[in-house]
Design an enzyme around this catalytic site. Structure first.
Site, PDB file in Angstrom:
ATOM      1  N   ARG A 122     -21.938  37.619  51.534  1.00  0.00           N
ATOM      2  CA  ARG A 122     -22.050  38.821  50.198  1.00  0.00           C
ATOM      3  C   ARG A 122     -21.866  40.003  50.376  1.00  0.00           C
ATOM      4  NH1 ARG A 122     -25.984  40.088  46.213  1.00  0.00           N
ATOM      5  NH2 ARG A 122     -25.252  40.776  44.165  1.00  0.00           N
ATOM      6  N   LYS A 187     -34.694  33.866  55.207  1.00  0.00           N
ATOM      7  CA  LYS A 187     -33.447  33.411  54.541  1.00  0.00           C
ATOM      8  C   LYS A 187     -33.191  31.925  55.782  1.00  0.00           C
ATOM      9  CE  LYS A 187     -28.438  34.516  53.687  1.00  0.00           C
ATOM     10  NZ  LYS A 187     -27.923  36.063  53.226  1.00  0.00           N
ATOM     11  N   ARG A 322     -34.717  42.837  46.784  1.00  0.00           N
ATOM     12  CA  ARG A 322     -35.586  43.307  47.965  1.00  0.00           C
ATOM     13  C   ARG A 322     -37.005  42.767  46.902  1.00  0.00           C
ATOM     14  NH1 ARG A 322     -31.362  42.283  50.335  1.00  0.00           N
ATOM     15  NH2 ARG A 322     -30.630  43.885  51.516  1.00  0.00           N
TER      16      ARG A 322
END
Length: 324
Positions: A122, A187, A322
């Site tokens: 992204r 992630k 976040r």
């Protein structure tokens, strides 16, 4: 990537196949097999190492990978799939390839790679793409309901990836708005949806995914904490071919459902998988930050925050989420 460029890699790919068993192979043995000198083998090995593969050389024994490689097999995947599959081992970007070639492909066509030289995430970030360690996977999809309906697509695809991995036995995989998969607050995968064009009422989209499977890179190289699928399965990892087959089936099921129901068909499921539900988070929009408690997504796919002003909804664009 052009066919000529691919051909120049053919010998390197054959050497990788030989080394993929994790055993020692001498330079002499490899040279005889491919009809080239040991010096030429050594040169090819150096080129292979630039693709993120660790190869050890031991005097008197030869070359050995740091660990065996589970290579993708286009025939195995194609036999289990109802859509065209292209395996291009070395590619710039699977998304870019489909964006460039979708004109002569049916909707649902898939491109997979072992290594991307220009994998992207992204907002143009580079996606780390070592050879054979992860999964680089893109699908072309003709969205009949048009470009306006594409807004929540990365959220629905996130649900599809969890469905596929849970079907293989994975547990505790979560979603992060708008396009990431998480495992234990790290992630695991990223999704990138790109639009090529709109014709009539149809939107032509390429949906890409980078999934960490067994990546051996120092955590410091990547700007955020990351996890491998191997950790999720605690060493009992399905083959990468099985993972691809499961993903293709799950993506097709979800995309067909999305055409009919839109984002509304996925809100409840997405919210049940939200990694930041009821946790303090912040949204970063350029120089501005908004702090609040994550409350999942709404029917349009916007992120909902409980702030001092009450419930506030924010939609896509240049927003980063976040942990606060």
């Amino acid at each position: 990537m052009s066919e000529n460029k691919y051909k120049q890699h053919t010998l390197k790919l054959e050497i990788i196949k030989q080394l993929s068993d994790g055993q020692f192979h001498s330079g002499e043995e490899l040279g005889e097999q491919f009809g080239i000198s040991r010096a030429a083998i050594s040169k090819h090995i150096k080129g292979i190492q630039q693709w993120g593969i660790t190869i050890h050389r031991v005097q008197g024994k030869g070359y050995q990978l740091s660990q065996p490689l589970d290579l993708l097999n286009a025939e195995v995947i194609q036999q289990a799939s109802s859509v065209p599959i292209e395996l291009i081992p070395i590619i710039d970007s699977t998304n870019q390839y489909l964006l460039n070639t979708m004109g002569d492909k049916p909707s649902g066509s898939v491109c997979i790679a072992e290594y991307q030289s220009q994998g992207r995430g992204r907002r143009g970030r580079q996606w780390q793409s070592p050879y054979g360690s992860n999964l680089y996977f893109s699908m072309y999809w003709k969205l009949e309901s048009g470009v306006a309906a594409a807004m929540g697509l990365s959220l629905a695809i996130g649900v599809a990836i969890v469905d596929a991995l849970q079907g293989l036995g994975a547990q505790d995989i979560k979603l992060k708005w708008p396009n990431d998969l998480y495992y234990q607050d790290k992630k695991l995968a990223g999704i990138l949806v790109e639009m090529s064009a709109q014709t009539g009422g149809e939107a032509h989209l390429v949906i890409g995914m980078g999934l960490n499977i067994d990546m051996q890179i120092d955590q410091e190289v990547i700007e955020q904490p990351w996890a491998n699928l191997n950790q999720v399965f605690q060493g009992a990892l399905p083959s990468r071919n099985e993972i691809v087959i499961a993903l293709i089936q799950a993506w097709h099921t979800v995309l067909e459902q999305y055409e009919v129901q839109g984002m509304q068909g996925f809100v409840e499921r997405w919210n049940a998988l939200d990694n930041f539900k009821d946790k303090p988070i912040k949204l970063i929009m350029g120089d501005k930050e908004v702090h609040g408690i994550g409350k999942g997504i709404n029917a349009q796919g916007g992120i909902v925050l409980q702030t001092e002003q009450g419930l506030e909804t924010y939609v896509g664009g240049e927003i980063s989420l976040r942990k606060a």
